[in-house]
Motif scaffolding. Structure first.
Motif, PDB file in Angstrom:
ATOM      1  N   LEU A  39       0.806  -1.217   0.000  1.00  0.00           N
ATOM      2  CA  LEU A  39       0.000   0.000   0.000  1.00  0.00           C
ATOM      3  C   LEU A  39       0.840   1.270   0.000  1.00  0.00           C
ATOM      4  CD1 LEU A  39      -2.661  -1.137   2.611  1.00  0.00           C
ATOM      5  CD2 LEU A  39      -2.849  -1.156   0.120  1.00  0.00           C
ATOM      6  N   ALA A  40       2.144   1.135   0.020  1.00  0.00           N
ATOM      7  CA  ALA A  40       3.027   2.304   0.048  1.00  0.00           C
ATOM      8  C   ALA A  40       3.135   2.911  -1.346  1.00  0.00           C
ATOM      9  CB  ALA A  40       4.419   1.912   0.545  1.00  0.00           C
ATOM     10  N   TRP A  41       3.334   4.214  -1.396  1.00  0.00           N
ATOM     11  CA  TRP A  41       3.514   4.934  -2.657  1.00  0.00           C
ATOM     12  C   TRP A  41       4.996   5.044  -2.972  1.00  0.00           C
ATOM     13  CZ3 TRP A  41      -0.070   6.090  -6.137  1.00  0.00           C
ATOM     14  CH2 TRP A  41      -1.402   6.054  -5.737  1.00  0.00           C
ATOM     15  N   TRP A  42       5.364   4.717  -4.194  1.00  0.00           N
ATOM     16  CA  TRP A  42       6.730   4.787  -4.701  1.00  0.00           C
ATOM     17  C   TRP A  42       6.720   5.521  -6.025  1.00  0.00           C
ATOM     18  CZ3 TRP A  42      11.095   2.516  -2.459  1.00  0.00           C
ATOM     19  CH2 TRP A  42      10.858   1.703  -1.351  1.00  0.00           C
ATOM     20  N   SER A  43       7.897   5.988  -6.420  1.00  0.00           N
ATOM     21  CA  SER A  43       8.077   6.521  -7.763  1.00  0.00           C
ATOM     22  C   SER A  43       9.221   5.749  -8.412  1.00  0.00           C
ATOM     23  CB  SER A  43       8.411   8.015  -7.729  1.00  0.00           C
ATOM     24  OG  SER A  43       8.511   8.501  -9.040  1.00  0.00           O
ATOM     25  N   LYS A  44       8.951   5.222  -9.583  1.00  0.00           N
ATOM     26  CA  LYS A  44       9.984   4.544 -10.374  1.00  0.00           C
ATOM     27  C   LYS A  44      10.581   5.599 -11.295  1.00  0.00           C
ATOM     28  CE  LYS A  44      10.594   0.817 -13.712  1.00  0.00           C
ATOM     29  NZ  LYS A  44       9.873  -0.180 -14.516  1.00  0.00           N
ATOM     30  N   VAL A  45      11.831   5.966 -11.053  1.00  0.00           N
ATOM     31  CA  VAL A  45      12.505   7.033 -11.802  1.00  0.00           C
ATOM     32  C   VAL A  45      13.572   6.388 -12.668  1.00  0.00           C
ATOM     33  CG1 VAL A  45      13.844   9.155 -11.611  1.00  0.00           C
ATOM     34  CG2 VAL A  45      12.090   8.640  -9.894  1.00  0.00           C
ATOM     35  N   GLU A  46      13.515   6.665 -13.973  1.00  0.00           N
ATOM     36  CA  GLU A  46      14.477   6.087 -14.911  1.00  0.00           C
ATOM     37  C   GLU A  46      15.239   7.194 -15.623  1.00  0.00           C
ATOM     38  OE1 GLU A  46      12.450   1.969 -16.268  1.00  0.00           O
ATOM     39  OE2 GLU A  46      11.541   3.772 -17.107  1.00  0.00           O
ATOM     40  N   THR A  47      16.537   6.992 -15.790  1.00  0.00           N
ATOM     41  CA  THR A  47      17.366   7.917 -16.563  1.00  0.00           C
ATOM     42  C   THR A  47      17.906   7.178 -17.781  1.00  0.00           C
ATOM     43  OG1 THR A  47      19.377   7.373 -15.337  1.00  0.00           O
ATOM     44  CG2 THR A  47      18.059   9.199 -14.501  1.00  0.00           C
ATOM     45  N   ASN A  48      18.130   7.924 -18.868  1.00  0.00           N
ATOM     46  CA  ASN A  48      18.669   7.323 -20.085  1.00  0.00           C
ATOM     47  C   ASN A  48      20.183   7.382 -20.149  1.00  0.00           C
ATOM     48  OD1 ASN A  48      16.219   6.572 -21.016  1.00  0.00           O
ATOM     49  ND2 ASN A  48      15.944   8.309 -22.377  1.00  0.00           N
ATOM     50  N   THR A  49      20.774   8.434 -19.587  1.00  0.00           N
ATOM     51  CA  THR A  49      22.223   8.587 -19.634  1.00  0.00           C
ATOM     52  C   THR A  49      22.732   8.909 -18.235  1.00  0.00           C
ATOM     53  OG1 THR A  49      21.987   9.504 -21.837  1.00  0.00           O
ATOM     54  CG2 THR A  49      24.112   9.761 -20.794  1.00  0.00           C
ATOM     55  N   PRO A  50      23.217   7.981 -17.496  1.00  0.00           N
ATOM     56  CA  PRO A  50      23.326   6.545 -17.750  1.00  0.00           C
ATOM     57  C   PRO A  50      21.982   5.858 -17.544  1.00  0.00           C
ATOM     58  CG  PRO A  50      24.112   7.023 -15.553  1.00  0.00           C
ATOM     59  CD  PRO A  50      23.761   8.341 -16.190  1.00  0.00           C
ATOM     60  N   LYS A  51      21.888   4.621 -18.011  1.00  0.00           N
ATOM     61  CA  LYS A  51      20.646   3.855 -17.859  1.00  0.00           C
ATOM     62  C   LYS A  51      20.584   3.335 -16.418  1.00  0.00           C
ATOM     63  CE  LYS A  51      19.741   2.364 -22.538  1.00  0.00           C
ATOM     64  NZ  LYS A  51      18.421   2.849 -22.745  1.00  0.00           N
ATOM     65  N   MET A  55      14.159   3.550  -7.334  1.00  0.00           N
ATOM     66  CA  MET A  55      12.861   3.445  -6.676  1.00  0.00           C
ATOM     67  C   MET A  55      12.890   4.422  -5.509  1.00  0.00           C
ATOM     68  SD  MET A  55      11.140   1.393  -8.506  1.00  0.00           S
ATOM     69  CE  MET A  55       9.685   1.226  -7.504  1.00  0.00           C
ATOM     70  N   PHE A  56      12.051   5.453  -5.559  1.00  0.00           N
ATOM     71  CA  PHE A  56      12.017   6.522  -4.558  1.00  0.00           C
ATOM     72  C   PHE A  56      10.792   6.327  -3.680  1.00  0.00           C
ATOM     73  CE2 PHE A  56      10.827  10.996  -3.465  1.00  0.00           C
ATOM     74  CZ  PHE A  56      11.891  11.240  -2.613  1.00  0.00           C
ATOM     75  N   GLY A  57      10.995   6.060  -2.413  1.00  0.00           N
ATOM     76  CA  GLY A  57       9.896   5.841  -1.484  1.00  0.00           C
ATOM     77  C   GLY A  57      10.401   5.087  -0.278  1.00  0.00           C
ATOM     78  N   PRO A  58       9.572   4.551   0.529  1.00  0.00           N
ATOM     79  CA  PRO A  58       8.116   4.513   0.482  1.00  0.00           C
ATOM     80  C   PRO A  58       7.488   5.731   1.159  1.00  0.00           C
ATOM     81  CG  PRO A  58       8.845   3.168   2.311  1.00  0.00           C
ATOM     82  CD  PRO A  58      10.084   3.700   1.619  1.00  0.00           C
ATOM     83  N   PHE A  59       6.266   6.033   0.748  1.00  0.00           N
ATOM     84  CA  PHE A  59       5.474   7.106   1.336  1.00  0.00           C
ATOM     85  C   PHE A  59       4.099   6.555   1.695  1.00  0.00           C
ATOM     86  CE2 PHE A  59       8.687   9.278  -1.065  1.00  0.00           C
ATOM     87  CZ  PHE A  59       9.017  10.354  -0.262  1.00  0.00           C
TER      88      PHE A  59
END
Length: 137
Positions: A39-51, A55-59
């Motif tokens: 039930l926790a909120w997360w943000s999946k953050v992806e970068t291209n350079t570098p790949k 995972m930012f959380g939990p909230f």
């Protein structure tokens, strides 16, 4: 102030310290419980350079995530010497280690894949045996 007043003052500050310590551990236990239930909120953050995938959380709430995410994204964009393409997605999930991966592809269960969610319980594994997150919406 006399010695008696100082003694009571020290006891009062000690009591306040214990309350703060108890509150901190209770808060952490609540966040761990909410995360383990998916039930926790997360943000999946992806970068291209570098790949890299973070995972930012939990909230506990989506509002808490949304208020903290801009600072994280700003810090992340300032971390790279070259402009990086950063994408993010908010989700409810039970996420365990690793919280950062430098692999180009992470195989999280698909949000539409009901069969995967039913068959693998709270934690999904990729074909290579890496532990991933089960995503709940």
């Amino acid at each position: 102030m006399g010695n008696v007043e100082l003694h009571y003052l020290a006891a009062a500050f000690g009591f306040i310290d214990l309350l703060l310590l108890f509150s901190y551990f209770a808060w952490e236990a609540l966040i761990d419980l909410v995360n383990s239930l998916g039930l926790a909120w997360w943000s999946k953050v992806e970068t291209n350079t570098p790949k890299v995938t973070y995972m930012f959380g939990p909230f506990l709430t989506r509002k808490g995530l949304e208020s903290s995410l801009p600072t994280f994204l700003n810090d992340l964009s300032n971390e790279f010497d070259i402009p990086a393409s950063i994408t993010h997605k908010e989700l409810r999930a039970c996420v365990i280690e690793p919280l950062t991966s430098e692999k180009s592809l992470l195989s999280y269960p698909s949000l539409e894949d009901e069969e995967l969610e039913e068959s693998q319980g709270p934690i999904a594994e990729s074909s290579s045996g890496e532990t991933k997150a089960k995503i709940f919406l």
